[in-house]
Design an enzyme around this catalytic site. Sequence first.
Site, PDB file in Angstrom:
ATOM      1  N   LYS A 194       0.930  -1.109  -0.084  1.00  0.00           N
ATOM      2  CA  LYS A 194       0.005  -0.021  -0.125  1.00  0.00           C
ATOM      3  C   LYS A 194       1.038   1.152  -0.085  1.00  0.00           C
ATOM      4  CE  LYS A 194      -4.112   1.967   2.146  1.00  0.00           C
ATOM      5  NZ  LYS A 194      -3.786   3.268   2.173  1.00  0.00           N
ATOM      6  N   LYS A 242      -5.933  -8.168  -2.863  1.00  0.00           N
ATOM      7  CA  LYS A 242      -6.871  -8.231  -4.008  1.00  0.00           C
ATOM      8  C   LYS A 242      -7.310  -9.522  -4.456  1.00  0.00           C
ATOM      9  CE  LYS A 242      -5.196  -3.553  -5.341  1.00  0.00           C
ATOM     10  NZ  LYS A 242      -4.426  -2.749  -6.367  1.00  0.00           N
ATOM     11  N   CYS A 298       5.167  30.105  36.072  1.00  0.00           N
ATOM     12  CA  CYS A 298       5.527  29.870  34.888  1.00  0.00           C
ATOM     13  C   CYS A 298       6.983  30.045  34.365  1.00  0.00           C
ATOM     14  CB  CYS A 298       4.667  30.996  34.175  1.00  0.00           C
ATOM     15  SG  CYS A 298       5.018  30.864  32.291  1.00  0.00           S
TER      16      CYS A 298
HETATM   17  S1  IVH Z   1      -6.400  -0.455  -4.783  1.00  0.00           S
HETATM   18  C1  IVH Z   1     -10.625  -0.069  -6.122  1.00  0.00           C
HETATM   19  N1  IVH Z   1      -3.762  -0.927  -4.293  1.00  0.00           N
HETATM   20  O1  IVH Z   1      -4.812   3.508  -1.059  1.00  0.00           O
HETATM   21  C2  IVH Z   1      -9.367  -0.217  -5.399  1.00  0.00           C
HETATM   22  N2  IVH Z   1      -4.823   1.210  -3.934  1.00  0.00           N
HETATM   23  O2  IVH Z   1      -6.687   3.568   1.432  1.00  0.00           O
HETATM   24  C3  IVH Z   1      -8.688   1.234  -5.062  1.00  0.00           C
HETATM   25  N3  IVH Z   1      -3.317   2.710  -2.358  1.00  0.00           N
HETATM   26  O3  IVH Z   1      -7.289   4.891  -2.908  1.00  0.00           O
HETATM   27  C4  IVH Z   1      -7.454   1.005  -4.671  1.00  0.00           C
HETATM   28  N4  IVH Z   1      -1.469   1.484  -2.700  1.00  0.00           N
HETATM   29  O4  IVH Z   1      -4.952   5.503  -3.292  1.00  0.00           O
HETATM   30  C5  IVH Z   1      -4.790   0.014  -4.458  1.00  0.00           C
HETATM   31  N5  IVH Z   1      -1.745  -1.240  -4.099  1.00  0.00           N
HETATM   32  C6  IVH Z   1      -2.683  -0.402  -4.041  1.00  0.00           C
HETATM   33  C7  IVH Z   1      -2.425   0.758  -3.239  1.00  0.00           C
HETATM   34  C8  IVH Z   1      -3.730   1.650  -2.979  1.00  0.00           C
HETATM   35  C9  IVH Z   1      -1.994   2.705  -2.484  1.00  0.00           C
HETATM   36  C10 IVH Z   1      -4.017   3.868  -1.980  1.00  0.00           C
HETATM   37  C11 IVH Z   1      -5.203   4.435  -2.936  1.00  0.00           C
HETATM   38  C12 IVH Z   1      -6.456   4.176  -2.352  1.00  0.00           C
HETATM   39  C13 IVH Z   1      -6.182   4.446  -0.935  1.00  0.00           C
HETATM   40  C14 IVH Z   1      -7.160   3.509  -0.165  1.00  0.00           C
END
Ligand code: IVH
Length: 409
Positions: free
Chosen positions: A110, A281, A399
Amino acid sequence: MSIERINELRDILRRLSREYYELDAPSVSDQEYDRYMQELIELENQYPEAYDPESPTQKVGGKVLEGFNKVAHKEVMLSLGNAYNFEDLQAFDERVRNEVGNVEYVVECKIDGLAMSLIYDEGKLQMAVTRGDGTVGEDVTNNVLTIRSIPRTIEFKGPLELRGEVYMPKASFEHLNAIRRERGEDEFANPRNAAAGSIRQLDSRIAASRKLDAFWYTYVNAENDGMTTHEQCLERFAQLGFHCNEERRVCKTIQDAWDYIQEMTEKRNDLAFDIDGMVLKVNSLADQRRLGATIKTPKWAIAYKFPAEEVITKLHDIMITVGRTGKITPNAVLEPVRVAGTSVSAATLHNEDMIKAKDVRVNDFVVIRKAGDIIPEVVRALPERRETDSKPYVFPTICPICGSKLVRF
Ligand code: IVH
């Protein structure tokens, strides 16, 4: 009472959301934000009469800024649901398997950056749009064109929309802050804020000087182009010349996913970019379609958020600062230590009661972390590591600045 709490939570969340998305200056951690959001979701479920389409539970996030052209996303840019432990992930896995049977997951980083959508047609980059509120974003093409790793032309000639994350590599962030320090300018709190601040510059020469990069992970309408899995989309992106994060794994069970998350928890500090969690995912695009989405988040993906990084250091002293309104705050003077990307030598102790409750003493070893990944705070003392020089702190009665008697409210 609960209706009052609902209103209060909506106000708090709106303020925090503004701090995060518009000001790039969050004052609380993601975990705290999520707790408020969870409480509000539960209360709204209990009190359906309090339904409000304007509630933060019904919105994806930020707000569109002035200065850039607004662009409606053809498909709404969703956010992700959060998990904080293995149990949360098991519950997610159970929901998925109940719905579509056996699945495999792609587990990826992430990235702690700024969500972006790229639109190509006839082999050319036509537009780069920020997420904005998920429905309408900002056209930041000129700034995005300064990112070297983003191809201006690709060999695929059909319409293509891909989404991912623009980020500032840790090395660029360190370099940028060193220059700002030299010039006496305010430093950026973290690479995410620096990346967001760079992309929202109206003068693209500034973005160009900031050494940004990006990872791409979403192929919009991928099935129309013959893709069948998420992994295949990522491979296709790489073939076309886009950066895709190689640090990912296809996992057949939730246990495998969890093992990989543990590995990455160890490894995250060695990466060249900041990550704030891992994303799971469902790999099959047909299963993703069958699982669908709620108004805010897909049901086929979830984000595991890392707990805030905690480190141990020595507390040398406690110093009082006096705020603009005369409020007294005790601060820990620390042996400098690196936490979440920057060197920390002071941390707030909030107030006298906190020092007492945590029994923090001068010369103690203490655990510190950054609230909202920004403001360093003392989490707890480590009495088991106390040495003979440890001494309880006596809160001043006068103070230190003006010499008048301190009053407790
Ligand atoms: S998937 C519908 N994959 O995290 C799927 N998001 O907290 C949407 N983000 O809005 C996102 N790394 O900006 C996805 N490997 C990753 C990600 C990621 C960072 C962010 C993205 C999203 C946010 C959600």
